[in-house]
Design a protein around this motif. Structure first.
Motif, mmCIF file in Angstrom:
data_model
loop_
_atom_site.group_PDB
_atom_site.id
_atom_site.type_symbol
_atom_site.label_atom_id
_atom_site.label_comp_id
_atom_site.label_asym_id
_atom_site.label_seq_id
_atom_site.Cartn_x
_atom_site.Cartn_y
_atom_site.Cartn_z
ATOM 1 N N ARG A 33 0.837 -1.197 0.000
ATOM 2 C CA ARG A 33 0.000 0.000 0.000
ATOM 3 C C ARG A 33 0.870 1.244 0.000
ATOM 4 O O ARG A 33 2.064 1.187 0.267
ATOM 5 N N SER A 34 0.241 2.346 -0.280
ATOM 6 C CA SER A 34 0.913 3.641 -0.201
ATOM 7 C C SER A 34 0.445 4.339 1.061
ATOM 8 O O SER A 34 -0.763 4.483 1.282
ATOM 9 N N HIS A 35 1.410 4.721 1.906
ATOM 10 C CA HIS A 35 1.048 5.462 3.107
ATOM 11 C C HIS A 35 2.211 6.349 3.522
ATOM 12 O O HIS A 35 3.327 6.235 3.009
ATOM 13 N N GLN A 36 1.967 7.228 4.484
ATOM 14 C CA GLN A 36 2.914 8.292 4.783
ATOM 15 C C GLN A 36 4.220 7.785 5.383
ATOM 16 O O GLN A 36 5.228 8.482 5.338
ATOM 17 N N TRP A 37 4.238 6.573 5.967
ATOM 18 C CA TRP A 37 5.457 6.097 6.609
ATOM 19 C C TRP A 37 6.347 5.301 5.665
ATOM 20 O O TRP A 37 7.440 4.889 6.049
ATOM 21 N N ASP A 38 5.878 5.070 4.447
ATOM 22 C CA ASP A 38 6.735 4.480 3.417
ATOM 23 C C ASP A 38 7.623 5.606 2.885
ATOM 24 O O ASP A 38 7.124 6.546 2.265
ATOM 25 N N ALA A 76 3.637 12.709 0.937
ATOM 26 C CA ALA A 76 3.169 12.810 2.323
ATOM 27 C C ALA A 76 3.518 14.162 2.919
ATOM 28 O O ALA A 76 2.688 14.794 3.594
ATOM 29 N N LEU A 77 4.730 14.615 2.678
ATOM 30 C CA LEU A 77 5.139 15.905 3.238
ATOM 31 C C LEU A 77 4.367 17.046 2.593
ATOM 32 O O LEU A 77 4.039 18.042 3.248
ATOM 33 N N THR A 80 9.412 13.912 8.273
ATOM 34 C CA THR A 80 8.082 13.318 8.233
ATOM 35 C C THR A 80 7.506 13.176 9.640
ATOM 36 O O THR A 80 6.307 13.408 9.862
ATOM 37 N N LEU A 81 8.334 12.784 10.594
ATOM 38 C CA LEU A 81 7.871 12.656 11.977
ATOM 39 C C LEU A 81 7.307 13.975 12.492
ATOM 40 O O LEU A 81 6.224 14.017 13.095
ATOM 41 N N VAL A 82 8.065 15.055 12.275
ATOM 42 C CA VAL A 82 7.639 16.347 12.800
ATOM 43 C C VAL A 82 6.366 16.818 12.088
ATOM 44 O O VAL A 82 5.403 17.270 12.731
ATOM 45 N N ALA A 83 6.355 16.700 10.779
ATOM 46 C CA ALA A 83 5.169 17.146 10.032
ATOM 47 C C ALA A 83 3.950 16.315 10.403
ATOM 48 O O ALA A 83 2.837 16.839 10.552
ATOM 49 N N SER A 84 4.148 15.011 10.564
ATOM 50 C CA SER A 84 3.025 14.140 10.902
ATOM 51 C C SER A 84 2.440 14.481 12.270
ATOM 52 O O SER A 84 1.223 14.463 12.463
ATOM 53 N N ALA A 85 3.326 14.784 13.231
ATOM 54 C CA ALA A 85 2.828 15.135 14.559
ATOM 55 C C ALA A 85 1.934 16.366 14.500
ATOM 56 O O ALA A 85 0.875 16.422 15.149
ATOM 57 N N HIS A 86 2.348 17.354 13.722
ATOM 58 C CA HIS A 86 1.508 18.554 13.584
ATOM 59 C C HIS A 86 0.186 18.209 12.898
ATOM 60 O O HIS A 86 -0.879 18.729 13.278
ATOM 61 N N HIS A 87 0.253 17.342 11.895
ATOM 62 C CA HIS A 87 -0.973 16.948 11.198
ATOM 63 C C HIS A 87 -1.923 16.207 12.136
ATOM 64 O O HIS A 87 -3.134 16.479 12.166
ATOM 65 N N VAL A 88 -1.391 15.260 12.908
ATOM 66 C CA VAL A 88 -2.228 14.479 13.824
ATOM 67 C C VAL A 88 -2.875 15.392 14.861
ATOM 68 O O VAL A 88 -4.063 15.269 15.171
ATOM 69 N N LEU A 89 -2.094 16.327 15.403
ATOM 70 C CA LEU A 89 -2.631 17.195 16.444
ATOM 71 C C LEU A 89 -3.675 18.162 15.900
ATOM 72 O O LEU A 89 -4.541 18.642 16.645
ATOM 73 N N ARG A 90 -3.602 18.467 14.604
ATOM 74 C CA ARG A 90 -4.653 19.298 14.008
ATOM 75 C C ARG A 90 -5.925 18.487 13.788
ATOM 76 O O ARG A 90 -7.038 18.976 13.994
ATOM 77 N N THR A 91 -5.752 17.235 13.349
ATOM 78 C CA THR A 91 -6.921 16.410 13.037
ATOM 79 C C THR A 91 -7.427 15.616 14.238
ATOM 80 O O THR A 91 -8.563 15.165 14.242
ATOM 81 N N ASP A 92 -6.569 15.423 15.237
ATOM 82 C CA ASP A 92 -6.942 14.660 16.442
ATOM 83 C C ASP A 92 -6.342 15.374 17.648
ATOM 84 O O ASP A 92 -5.387 14.907 18.265
ATOM 85 N N PRO A 93 -6.857 16.540 18.013
ATOM 86 C CA PRO A 93 -6.233 17.389 19.040
ATOM 87 C C PRO A 93 -6.050 16.712 20.390
ATOM 88 O O PRO A 93 -5.165 17.092 21.160
ATOM 89 N N ALA A 94 -6.852 15.703 20.680
ATOM 90 C CA ALA A 94 -6.757 15.052 21.993
ATOM 91 C C ALA A 94 -5.721 13.938 22.025
ATOM 92 O O ALA A 94 -5.595 13.235 23.026
ATOM 93 N N ASN A 95 -4.969 13.757 20.942
ATOM 94 C CA ASN A 95 -4.002 12.650 20.867
ATOM 95 C C ASN A 95 -2.774 12.989 21.714
ATOM 96 O O ASN A 95 -1.821 13.625 21.260
#
Length: 968
Positions: free
Chosen positions: A163-168, A175-176, A301-316
């Protein structure tokens, strides 16, 4: 790979990133486990970026893991993860979580809030993840594990699970592009975009040559576990949620990046994982070139993903907690240019890295000859830096200015580790290796362009660019305009007094100085400018030593039994006060050198030795003043009736002679000794040495005339009085059996056993019993005597007794071979009746001069008082540390004779042997030299030079606190 900072991100349009799964409570998770799998258990949420994980705890069975996958993950992918875990468990020599099988499948669908997701129940691997400091062994083990996992998965085939996903990492550009707009900090967003774009360009050049296979995809510190709380070596692999077919080297990049936020793991330390991986699964040249760029891409990718997750899932909370160390990973990954990092990878694996030389050039100062230039030595062995002159702020100026008397130009070497850039008490490696050359002049010097190029004027000089190179000249006054073109030989300007010369690849930026661990890698972008200066020797530093090669030479010629500290010891080339300096200019705090009592390289001691050797040095049968004066002063330090001195060369000889005196006095060989003690290596001193740390068979191999009593450890629960009563009873038993002891030998405070004080009244009781049967009492003061205790000059004073014989060495020579036996005239005379005594070098003129100088320094610099004050301060601070760290159970000793003891359980007093060894190794990394002691090797020997300062005491405590807090 850049992102539009003005874009308005809409999470619903993501294609590579995954949507947040619905919230699932612990109660709902427990109900799903019961209803779907028939498992009765309580559930507790565990963290995850994209999934929902729960620990299922059962009353009478091992815990399990309920893993509810992100809605975007299919059942086929999860079945592939189960198959991969089984392969890892079978082939990689480690644990991996197998999935529970129900109705022939490991995956079951669950629906929450109308969203269908796939779920599994997995074995829960007991153990902890890798947190805090990671030891050298742990870093290497993680690298080797990553390689074994890669080999275990190399033939896994599951096309439907690809599959294609952001951690590949192959998908990083897309992804970025999706995630970077979620980074609100514009400066950070730009850094992430620029760094990842540059890294991706390097990867793109070799992408077609990188082998692909299924990989774990997230083999990091968080996704391995260790069941061994002491070694903390990873032995289990968890969370295969990012399993995918991609570049094989991507796994190593992921693993390495996860190390970079740990305390003590810098770029050089992370290379240990690369080396270990390469030994198991050799990396191809394209993989070597792509490795560090992929580390950078992963970090971004780690840093960008963390910002993305916290925007889409603020309680994470999991993502929020990880962001700080993910920023640290990115900062470390980009702390040097990509070319430098790749050169570090290549050099670490013993492969050549490109070192481009200078383009054709004429001298920068063509009017000088080789005779006009002298090289200044600023290395760790420089004779200009004796007596602590390297610590003065003006040291470099003083040395170079002093050399101007002999030449028109003084040059400091390229690639030299400058001692002048090193400082005591620093926990980190110094940035002291010159990546350019420095010139000093008696007056103004005109400078000529070494090549044709374009000039850029800076605030402190000029840059001259030509092709792939830029010449940096700091300290130049120029009349040229910015952007001026110059030809070879054109006047660039004048240097007035000093000049910094550096040649750097165009577009790169390099510091003036680098740590030794990275200095060679910087050659990828920095060239040696020495050829631009007539007569300047390129890269010839007398301080450079190959530590591994020197150790191999040592082991080839030195007997194995002559051990050395540490498996990979630093090469020590200088000492000053309580500091040691290695060949690379790293300064260590010396906490164990009770030999060098008054401090390393004490000027008064150096002068005394040199002056006496110029006058006379011969054997001690000649008549000369120094031996008389020294013997008088030594005897005056002892109470009556101890007034007669024998001078020898070492503590072993002193103990051997003391035992012979006892035999001559009593006419008996039998000796009583205390267990866990070390007294020397000669026949007699070894015979009474009972430390199993020095000789594992010590107690079984004692001669029949050596008798022992237990080491009196009152702090371990037994009544102190029982030890004295037991020892007295043994004296009486031996006498009643017809073998009364002729001598009793003991250290007044345990040395190798950890600086433990004897119970009050112990020596008084045993001395009286021994003397009642015609024996002598010997106080072995070789380690403890000479003011080190602070409160007392001699250890026996703490017990309120006077022995019949005192042995002393170590401190009295401060590194020079010098020992003594002090006894009574009557005892000495009895020995005379059986023969004679002679030691050629014992009490020689030089040895006597050394002994006198040491006594003068002890008195004039109040070193006994310093031991009392600073040693007491250090002990109090260590005891406070023990209140916060249960491992540190006790702090024995007094003054500068301390022994912090580490135990696993304060109730059972189980020794923390492995932990103590690891603590010493970690302390060395922080610039503190310490070693374990005691029969269980669980006590630190803190016996530093007696000039030890309060600041040094604070540094020891800070380092030990850091180790006990972050791990070892």
């Amino acid at each position: 790979m850049s992102a539009d900072p003005s874009a308005s991100p809409d999470p619903s349009t993501d294609t590579l990133t995954q949507p947040a799964p619905p919230d699932i409570s612990d109660a709902l998770a427990a109900r799903l486990a019961r209803d779907v799998w028939g498992i009765e258990a309580s559930a507790r949420a565990l963290g995850s970026h994209q999934d929902r994980n729960f620990l299922l705890e059962r009353d009478d069975a091992p815990p399990l893991l309920l893993k509810i996958a992100n809605p975007s993950v299919t059942a086929v992918e999860l079945e592939a993860q189960s198959a991969a875990a089984a392969r890892i468990a079978e082939r990689a020599g480690c644990r991996a979580p197998r999935a529970l099988v129900a109705d022939g499948a490991t995956v079951r669908p669950v629906t929450v809030d109308g969203v269908e997701m796939q779920a599994r129940v997995l074995e829960f691997l007991e153990g902890s993840t890798l947190t805090g400091h990671l030891s050298r062994a742990a870093v290497e083990s993680l690298g080797a594990l990553a390689a074994r996992v890669a080999l275990a998965l190399e033939d896994l085939e599951a096309p439907a699970a690809e599959r294609s996903h952001q951690w590949d990492l192959r998908q990083a550009p897309g992804a970025l592009a999706e995630m970077l707009p979620f980074v609100d900090d514009a400066a950070l967003r730009e850094r992430l975009a620029d760094a990842s774009a540059a890294a991706w360009a390097e990867v793109g050049a070799v992408a077609a040559e990188l082998p692909t296979q299924f990989i774990h995809g997230d083999l990091t510190d968080d996704n391995v576990v260790t069941a061994d709380r002491i070694t903390r070596l990873p032995d289990g692999v968890i969370d295969l949620g990012d399993l995918n077919r991609t570049w094989a080297v991507g796994e190593l990049a992921i693993t390495v990046s996860s190390l970079l936020h740990h305390d003590g793991v810098d770029l050089a330390a992370a290379m240990r994982a690369v080396t270990a991986y390469h030994r198991v699964r050799p990396l191809s040249p394209p993989e070597l070139r792509a490795l560090w760029p992929l580390v950078v891409v992963r970090a971004a990718t780690l840093v960008a993903s963390a910002h993305h997750v916290l925007r889409t899932d603020p309680a994470n909370a999991y993502a929020a907690g990880n962001l700080l160390h993910e920023r640290a990973i990115f900062d470390a990954a980009t702390s040097v240019p990509l070319d430098v990092a790749t050169a570090l990878v290549l050099r670490t694996l013993g492969q050549s890295a490109p070192e481009p030389g200078l383009p054709p050039a004429q001298p920068l100062l063509p009017w000088l000859t080789a005779d006009d230039v002298v090289v200044a030595d600023l290395s760790p062995t420089s004779p200009h830096l004796h007596e602590g002159r390297w610590l003065t702020a003006s040291a470099e100026h003083d040395v170079m200015s002093g050399c101007l008397d002999r030449a028109r130009v003084v040059a400091a070497r390229f690639g030299e580790a400058r001692l002048t850039r090193s400082r005591p008490l620093a926990p980190d490696e110094p940035h002291n290796v010159a990546l350019g050359i420095e010139l000093r002049f008696a007056g103004r010097q005109p400078l000529a362009a070494p090549w044709a190029g374009v000039v850029a004027v800076t605030s402190n000089g000029v840059l001259v660019g030509t092709g792939n190179w830029t010449l940096r000249l700091d300290g130049v006054r120029t009349a040229l305009a910015d952007g001026s073109a110059v030809e070879v030989g054109d006047l660039l300007g004048e240097a007035d007094g000093s000049l910094w010369v550096q040649v750097v690849r165009a577009g790169a930026d390099a510091p003036r100085f680098a740590p030794r661990s990275l200095a060679a890698a910087w050659r990828a972008v920095v060239a040696d400018p020495s050829p631009l200066v007539p007569g300047h020797p390129a890269r010839s530093s007398p301080g450079t030593v190959d530590a591994a090669a020197l150790l191999a030479r040592r082991e080839a010629v030195f007997a194995d039994v002559q051990e050395h500290y540490f498996d990979d010891p630093p090469v020590m080339v200088r000492g000053w006060r309580e500091h040691l300096v290695d060949a690379d200019g790293r300064v260590y705090l010396d906490t164990l050198n009770n030999v060098t009592s008054v401090g390393h390289a004490h000027p008064r001691l150096v002068d005394a030795v040199a002056e006496q050797w110029r006058l006379l040095n011969t054997n001690s049968r000649f008549h000369y003043p120094a031996v008389v004066e020294f013997s008088e002063r030594l005897a005056a330090l002892l109470p009556e009736p101890l007034d007669t001195v024998f001078l020898v060369n070492s503590g072993s000889e002193a103990v051997d002679l003391a035992l012979r005196l006892g035999q001559a006095w009593s006419g008996r060989r039998d000796v009583l000794a205390v267990r866990e003690a070390y007294h020397g290596w000669t026949y007699l001193s070894d015979a009474v040495s009972t430390s199993v740390a020095d000789n594992p068979a010590a107690l079984e191999t004692r001669p029949e005339w050596v008798h022992t009593v237990p080491a009196p450890y009152g702090h371990r629960g037994a009544s102190p009085a029982r030890y004295a009563d037991g020892a007295v009873a043994e004296v009486e038993r031996l006498a009643a059996g017809g073998t009364p002891v002729g001598a009793f030998i003991a250290e007044p405070i345990f040395g190798n056993a950890g600086g433990v004080a004897l119970p009050d009244g112990y020596l008084a009781a045993v001395y009286a019993a021994v003397r009642a049967h015609g024996g002598l009492a010997i106080a072995d003061e070789v380690q403890v005597g000479y003011g080190r205790l602070g409160e007392w000059f001699w250890g026996f004073e703490q017990q309120g007794v006077v022995p019949d014989i005192v042995t002393v060495a170590k401190a009295m020579g401060s590194g020079h071979p010098l020992g003594a036996v002090i006894t009574t005239r009557e005892i000495a005379h009895r020995y005379r009746e059986g023969g004679y005594f002679f030691s050629s070098a014992g009490g020689s003129p030089v040895s006597s001069a050394v002994g006198l100088a040491v006594l003068d320094i002890l008195r004039d610099e109040r070193l006994q008082e310093n031991a009392r004050e600073v040693g007491g301060y250090l002990k109090a601070r260590l005891e406070e540390l023990g209140q916060r760290h249960p491992l540190l159970a006790a702090v024995h000793g007094s003054g500068f004779y301390l022994g912090p003891e580490f135990v696993r359980d304060r109730a059972t007093w189980e020794p923390a042997t492995a932990e103590t060894a690891a603590i010493c190794a970690r302390l060395r990394e922080l610039g503190v030299i310490a070693q374990p002691t005691g029969d269980h090797q669980n006590i630190l020997k803190l016996k530093p030079p007696m000039c030890f300062s309060r600041e040094s005491a604070d540094a020891v405590v800070a380092a030990l606190d850091r180790v006990l807090t972050t791990g070892w």
